[in-house]
Design a protein around this motif. Sequence first.
Motif, PDB file in Angstrom:
ATOM      1  N   SER A  45       0.848  -1.191   0.000  1.00 27.69           N
ATOM      2  CA  SER A  45       0.000   0.000   0.000  1.00 27.69           C
ATOM      3  C   SER A  45       0.880   1.235   0.000  1.00 27.69           C
ATOM      4  O   SER A  45       1.684   1.431   0.917  1.00 27.69           O
ATOM      5  CB  SER A  45      -0.901  -0.003   1.246  1.00 27.69           C
ATOM      6  OG  SER A  45      -1.681   1.169   1.272  1.00 27.69           O
ATOM      7  N   ASP A  47       0.973   5.506  -0.503  1.00 25.35           N
ATOM      8  CA  ASP A  47       0.237   6.765  -0.509  1.00 25.35           C
ATOM      9  C   ASP A  47       0.937   7.688  -1.501  1.00 25.35           C
ATOM     10  O   ASP A  47       1.853   8.427  -1.154  1.00 25.35           O
ATOM     11  CB  ASP A  47       0.215   7.374   0.888  1.00 25.35           C
ATOM     12  CG  ASP A  47      -0.615   8.655   0.932  1.00 25.35           C
ATOM     13  OD1 ASP A  47      -1.321   8.921  -0.053  1.00 25.35           O
ATOM     14  OD2 ASP A  47      -0.547   9.377   1.939  1.00 25.35           O
ATOM     15  N   SER A  49       1.399  10.761  -3.824  1.00 23.88           N
ATOM     16  CA  SER A  49       0.965  12.155  -3.929  1.00 23.88           C
ATOM     17  C   SER A  49       1.940  12.893  -4.826  1.00 23.88           C
ATOM     18  O   SER A  49       3.128  13.002  -4.518  1.00 23.88           O
ATOM     19  CB  SER A  49       0.910  12.806  -2.544  1.00 23.88           C
ATOM     20  OG  SER A  49       0.495  14.154  -2.648  1.00 23.88           O
ATOM     21  N   THR A  53      -1.732  14.558  -9.002  1.00 26.90           N
ATOM     22  CA  THR A  53      -2.837  14.127  -8.137  1.00 26.90           C
ATOM     23  C   THR A  53      -3.366  15.298  -7.312  1.00 26.90           C
ATOM     24  O   THR A  53      -4.572  15.393  -7.066  1.00 26.90           O
ATOM     25  CB  THR A  53      -2.391  12.989  -7.205  1.00 26.90           C
ATOM     26  OG1 THR A  53      -1.303  13.440  -6.380  1.00 26.90           O
ATOM     27  CG2 THR A  53      -1.949  11.767  -7.999  1.00 26.90           C
TER      28      THR A  53
END
Length: 379
Positions: A45, A47, A49, A53
């Motif tokens: 997973s 994250d 950015s 985005t």
Amino acid sequence: MIGGLIGALIIAVLAPSIFGVSRNENPNSATIQQNEDKTTKEQVSLDVSTDVTKAVEKAGKGVVGITNIQTANFWSTGQESQQAVGVGSGVIYKKEGDKAYIVTNHHVVEDATELEVTLSDGRKVPGKQQGSDIWTDLAVVEINSKDLGEGFVTEFGDSDALHIGEPVLAIGNPLGLEFAGSVTQGIVSGVNRAVPVDINKDGVPDWNAEVIQTDAAINPGNSGGALVNIAGQVVGINSMKIATQAVEGIGFSIPINYVIPIIEDLEKYGEVKRPSMGVTLRDVAEISAYHQEQTLKLPKDITYGIMIEKVMANSPAAKAGLKELDVIVALDGDKVEDVVSLRKYLYNKKKVGDSMKVTYYRAGKKQDADIQLTDETRL
């Protein structure tokens, strides 16, 4: 024989340790298999950015879908019903009191009897056309802002500051609401492009639209959507796309600095207040050489300009003394070669109430006239 048997037994016992061979082809295979099993059970997973985005998050919420609903008459039953005839995109740019305003394309809302706006969160609300302008292909739609939360209003950027090669994003609803909120990425391929527009569909350009060229994919349904810079600001309203077998990756967007005064007029008046001369016109280039010389009596070196076909009664042109068959060649000293260049000067450089010097030929004689421009519906 006894010695040979004993030697064979010894080799059989010691072979695995000597040659590193076991029942498994790889002594570490069991360990590897365990690690593989463990990896497949654990999902990675991240994250992520990035500037892209962040730009999409900032601007995407304010891009909506607009459904054009029209009345259809079924001749077999003699009854009327409402039908959706097309879906485009729009951009929420303002929230004031209990109203919110959306900019979109004229052709998205053209001939609509009803408009339905689909917000980015999936809610559908009725829309009301506030005003529309065929020349710029822009329109303003009004919705109730009562249930409109934070983040739905987009921020405008400065389209004059765009550079060729600058990254941009196109946000809209290509092919309808099934693909609502789609994002494509590209660059600014060109600025200040002039694209001929045939308003009355007669095969002759009536106007040159000044647009931003981009290779960000713009498909049917993207019309009215946002062209966004990397800061998440709307810098253009997507309007047109050249879509032929020979051309790919050429899309067009109306610069936001050009959009702003248009939508301000549409909000206030429901139309764009443009100056008018009160005449109908024809390009001299469309007139035969015989009539240029014999009817208009133009000098041989004057093969350009705009002939006046008709002068409206009590119009600015009539009050200035202009007549049919006069050939306009300059406005305020700037040469105009055809109807498109005349409109461009009039609409971009002049305002209602301004005075304008018109240079023209009448029966071969060059003359000047001063016109006080009004907001009549004709040129």
